[in-house]
Design a protein around this motif. Structure first.
Motif, PDB file in Angstrom:
ATOM      1  N   TYR A  46       0.500  -2.248   7.912  1.00 50.21           N
ATOM      2  CA  TYR A  46      -0.147  -2.650   6.966  1.00 50.21           C
ATOM      3  C   TYR A  46       0.567  -3.548   5.721  1.00 50.21           C
ATOM      4  CZ  TYR A  46      -4.041  -2.619   3.624  1.00 50.21           C
ATOM      5  OH  TYR A  46      -5.022  -3.054   2.674  1.00 50.21           O
ATOM      6  N   ASP A  47       1.660  -2.920   5.441  1.00 48.56           N
ATOM      7  CA  ASP A  47       2.327  -3.741   4.377  1.00 48.56           C
ATOM      8  C   ASP A  47       3.054  -4.735   4.990  1.00 48.56           C
ATOM      9  OD1 ASP A  47       1.730  -2.011   2.421  1.00 48.56           O
ATOM     10  OD2 ASP A  47       3.545  -0.710   2.388  1.00 48.56           O
ATOM     11  N   SER A  48       3.643  -4.651   6.314  1.00 48.83           N
ATOM     12  CA  SER A  48       4.295  -5.815   6.844  1.00 48.83           C
ATOM     13  C   SER A  48       3.213  -7.135   6.865  1.00 48.83           C
ATOM     14  CB  SER A  48       4.780  -5.377   8.196  1.00 48.83           C
ATOM     15  OG  SER A  48       5.509  -6.399   9.200  1.00 48.83           O
ATOM     16  N   ALA A  49       1.936  -6.793   7.206  1.00 53.41           N
ATOM     17  CA  ALA A  49       1.092  -7.971   7.718  1.00 53.41           C
ATOM     18  C   ALA A  49       0.505  -8.419   6.057  1.00 53.41           C
ATOM     19  CB  ALA A  49      -0.039  -7.571   8.428  1.00 53.41           C
ATOM     20  N   ARG A  50       0.904  -7.710   4.996  1.00 50.72           N
ATOM     21  CA  ARG A  50       0.375  -7.988   3.600  1.00 50.72           C
ATOM     22  C   ARG A  50      -1.041  -7.947   3.642  1.00 50.72           C
ATOM     23  NH1 ARG A  50       4.368 -11.213   0.446  1.00 50.72           N
ATOM     24  NH2 ARG A  50       2.731 -11.141  -1.288  1.00 50.72           N
ATOM     25  N   LEU A  73       0.790  -1.067  -0.068  1.00 53.96           N
ATOM     26  CA  LEU A  73       0.069   0.114   0.076  1.00 53.96           C
ATOM     27  C   LEU A  73       0.698   1.232   0.063  1.00 53.96           C
ATOM     28  CD1 LEU A  73      -2.971   0.810   0.270  1.00 53.96           C
ATOM     29  CD2 LEU A  73      -2.573   1.183   2.693  1.00 53.96           C
ATOM     30  N   GLY A  74       1.943   1.351   0.849  1.00 56.06           N
ATOM     31  CA  GLY A  74       3.001   2.432   0.985  1.00 56.06           C
ATOM     32  C   GLY A  74       3.336   2.746  -0.480  1.00 56.06           C
ATOM     33  N   ALA A  75       3.786   1.943  -1.322  1.00 55.63           N
ATOM     34  CA  ALA A  75       4.364   2.168  -2.928  1.00 55.63           C
ATOM     35  C   ALA A  75       3.061   2.750  -3.422  1.00 55.63           C
ATOM     36  CB  ALA A  75       4.683   0.953  -3.420  1.00 55.63           C
ATOM     37  N   GLN A  76       1.957   2.498  -3.185  1.00 55.18           N
ATOM     38  CA  GLN A  76       1.001   3.406  -4.176  1.00 55.18           C
ATOM     39  C   GLN A  76       0.230   4.632  -3.471  1.00 55.18           C
ATOM     40  OE1 GLN A  76       1.885   0.822  -6.325  1.00 55.18           O
ATOM     41  NE2 GLN A  76      -0.105   1.572  -7.223  1.00 55.18           N
ATOM     42  N   ALA A  77       0.982   4.968  -2.341  1.00 52.69           N
ATOM     43  CA  ALA A  77       0.559   6.226  -1.642  1.00 52.69           C
ATOM     44  C   ALA A  77       1.091   7.367  -2.442  1.00 52.69           C
ATOM     45  CB  ALA A  77       0.896   6.253  -0.234  1.00 52.69           C
ATOM     46  N   LEU A  78       0.291   8.173  -2.987  1.00 55.83           N
ATOM     47  CA  LEU A  78       0.960   9.419  -3.665  1.00 55.83           C
ATOM     48  C   LEU A  78       0.887  10.324  -2.561  1.00 55.83           C
ATOM     49  CD1 LEU A  78      -1.506   9.355  -6.931  1.00 55.83           C
ATOM     50  CD2 LEU A  78       0.868   8.432  -6.758  1.00 55.83           C
ATOM     51  N   MET A  79       0.405  10.736  -1.564  1.00 53.77           N
ATOM     52  CA  MET A  79       0.286  11.722  -0.595  1.00 53.77           C
ATOM     53  C   MET A  79      -0.780  11.401   0.515  1.00 53.77           C
ATOM     54  SD  MET A  79      -1.173  15.885  -1.443  1.00 53.77           S
ATOM     55  CE  MET A  79       0.167  15.904  -2.640  1.00 53.77           C
ATOM     56  N   THR A  80      -0.035  11.669   1.668  1.00 52.76           N
ATOM     57  CA  THR A  80      -0.986  11.012   3.064  1.00 52.76           C
ATOM     58  C   THR A  80      -0.544  11.539   4.152  1.00 52.76           C
ATOM     59  OG1 THR A  80      -1.763   9.208   4.071  1.00 52.76           O
ATOM     60  CG2 THR A  80       0.335   9.087   3.375  1.00 52.76           C
ATOM     61  N   THR A  81      -1.684  11.988   5.020  1.00 55.01           N
ATOM     62  CA  THR A  81      -1.319  12.412   6.369  1.00 55.01           C
ATOM     63  C   THR A  81      -1.661  11.243   7.389  1.00 55.01           C
ATOM     64  OG1 THR A  81      -3.521  13.304   6.471  1.00 55.01           O
ATOM     65  CG2 THR A  81      -1.669  14.722   5.769  1.00 55.01           C
ATOM     66  N   TRP A  82      -1.960   9.950   7.077  1.00 52.80           N
ATOM     67  CA  TRP A  82      -2.122   8.808   7.565  1.00 52.80           C
ATOM     68  C   TRP A  82      -0.840   8.500   8.142  1.00 52.80           C
ATOM     69  CZ3 TRP A  82      -5.873   4.845   5.007  1.00 52.80           C
ATOM     70  CH2 TRP A  82      -7.336   5.472   4.815  1.00 52.80           C
ATOM     71  N   PRO A  83      -0.663   7.955   9.444  1.00 54.31           N
ATOM     72  CA  PRO A  83       0.549   7.789  10.176  1.00 54.31           C
ATOM     73  C   PRO A  83       1.557   6.807   9.253  1.00 54.31           C
ATOM     74  CG  PRO A  83      -1.088   7.598  11.709  1.00 54.31           C
ATOM     75  CD  PRO A  83      -1.653   7.736  10.247  1.00 54.31           C
ATOM     76  N   SER A  84       2.673   7.145   9.124  1.00 52.19           N
ATOM     77  CA  SER A  84       3.644   6.504   8.429  1.00 52.19           C
ATOM     78  C   SER A  84       3.790   4.829   8.993  1.00 52.19           C
ATOM     79  CB  SER A  84       5.242   6.906   8.580  1.00 52.19           C
ATOM     80  OG  SER A  84       5.638   7.007   9.808  1.00 52.19           O
ATOM     81  N   GLU A  85       3.486   4.989  10.404  1.00 54.41           N
ATOM     82  CA  GLU A  85       3.450   3.546  11.064  1.00 54.41           C
ATOM     83  C   GLU A  85       2.329   2.518  10.614  1.00 54.41           C
ATOM     84  OE1 GLU A  85       4.718   0.433  13.711  1.00 54.41           O
ATOM     85  OE2 GLU A  85       5.858   2.172  12.974  1.00 54.41           O
ATOM     86  N   PHE A  86       1.096   3.289  10.194  1.00 52.20           N
ATOM     87  CA  PHE A  86       0.227   2.348   9.594  1.00 52.20           C
ATOM     88  C   PHE A  86       0.466   1.810   8.567  1.00 52.20           C
ATOM     89  CE2 PHE A  86      -2.935   2.652   6.284  1.00 52.20           C
ATOM     90  CZ  PHE A  86      -4.144   1.710   6.907  1.00 52.20           C
TER      91      PHE A  86
END
Length: 246
Positions: free
Chosen positions: A75-79, A58-71
Motif C-alpha cells: 500500500y505504501d510502496s504504491a503511495r 498508512l503503516g506509520a499511522q497503524a497503531l495496532m493491526t492483524t492485517w498482513p504486513s505485506e499489505f
C-alpha cells in the motif's frame, strides 16, 4: 472511571459468545479485537490514527493491526494513501461506513484504482468497514475490519461501532498510563531492545523471535513511548543506562 472489563463482558458476540478477561494492557485489547474480527467473519482489524494531509504512509499511522504486513508495504510502496477516498472521508466525517475496494477504485482520481484493488484483493481484504473513534482528549482515529465476507448489516454496524468506541477509549487510557511508566517494559519489549542493541534489523528480529515484522515494530514503538524517546537508537541507549538491557 469506566470499568471497561465489566462493560466489555456485558456485550455479546455473534453466536452468543462473550469476551472474557481483563483489559489491562495493549495485548489484551489486541486479543479482544482479534476475537471480534473472527466472530464477525473478518480477515483482521486495523487501528489507525487519522492521517493528516502531509502523511504519505498508512503503516506509520497503524497503531495496532492483524492485517498482513505485506499489505501495508505494498500500500505504501504504491503511495495509495494519496488520493484515497477512505482517508479523505475519515478526515471530514465521524460516521461509520462500509467499503468495497472495487467500488472505491472507481472513485479514485489518480489512476491508481486497479493498483488499489490488487493490493486489497491480494491481502484478502476487499470488503469491510471503518469506524471513526475518538478518546477523551478528542484525538481521532478509526478502527477498520476487513475481509472477504459480505458487507455488514445495520445491526452489525451498530454493534461493531459500540465495540470500537469502548476499545479505543481503553487503548488510549492504557497508552497514556504506559507512557508514564518508563520502567514498566514488558518481557517482549526488552527482548526486542536487546536484539536491536545487538544490531539486528526488524526482519532479523522477526525471524529470531518467530514474530511478524509488524509485531516487532509494535513492541519497539511501545518501548520508545514508555521511555519517552524520539527514535530506536535513543530508546536502546536509555534502556542500557537504566539497566533494563546490557
Amino acid at each position: 472511571m469506566v470499568d471497561f472489563s465489566a462493560t466489555i463482558s456485558s456485550l455479546i458476540l455473534p453466536g452468543g459468545r462473550s469476551v472474557a478477561g481483563a483489559l489491562g494492557n495493549e495485548d489484551d485489547i489486541r486479543r479482544v479485537l482479534a476475537q471480534i474480527s473472527d466472530a464477525y467473519g473478518f480477515r483482521g482489524f486495523l487501528v489507525l490514527s487519522i492521517p493528516d494531509a502531509g502523511c504519505h504512509s498508512l503503516g506509520a499511522q497503524a497503531l495496532m493491526t492483524t492485517w498482513p504486513s505485506e499489505f501495508l508495504r505494498r500500500y505504501d510502496s504504491a503511495r495509495l494513501i494519496d488520493g484515497s477516498p477512505v482517508v479523505q472521508r475519515l478526515r471530514r466525517s465521524t460516521i461509520p461506513f462500509t467499503y468495497d475496494a472495487h467500488q472505491l477504485a472507481r472513485r479514485r482520481l489518480d489512476g491508481k484504482g486497479d493498483a488499489a484493488v490488487c493490493v486489497f484483493e491480494a491481502a484478502g481484504l476487499p470488503r469491510g468497514l471503518y469506524l471513526p473513534v475518538h478518546n477523551a482528549s478528542g484525538r481521532r482515529a478509526a478502527i477498520a475490519f476487513g475481509g472477504n465476507r459480505e458487507l455488514v448489516s445495520n445491526d452489525e454496524m451498530q454493534a461493531l461501532n459500540l465495540w470500537a468506541g469502548l476499545l479505543y477509549s481503553r487503548l488510549s487510557e492504557v497508552r497514556g498510563r504506559d507512557s508514564r511508566g518508563a520502567g514498566s517494559l514488558s518481557r517482549r519489549e526488552i527482548e526486542c531492545l536487546r536484539w536491536a542493541a545487538a544490531g539486528k534489523t526488524t526482519m532479523e528480529m522477526a525471524r529470531i523471535m518467530a514474530l511478524s515484522e509488524y509485531t516487532v515494530n509494535h513492541y519497539l514503538n511501545r518501548a520508545t513511548r514508555k521511555l519517552d524517546s524520539v527514535n530506536r537508537v535513543q530508546t536502546v541507549a536509555k534502556a542500557m543506562r537504566a539497566g533494563l538491557i546490557n
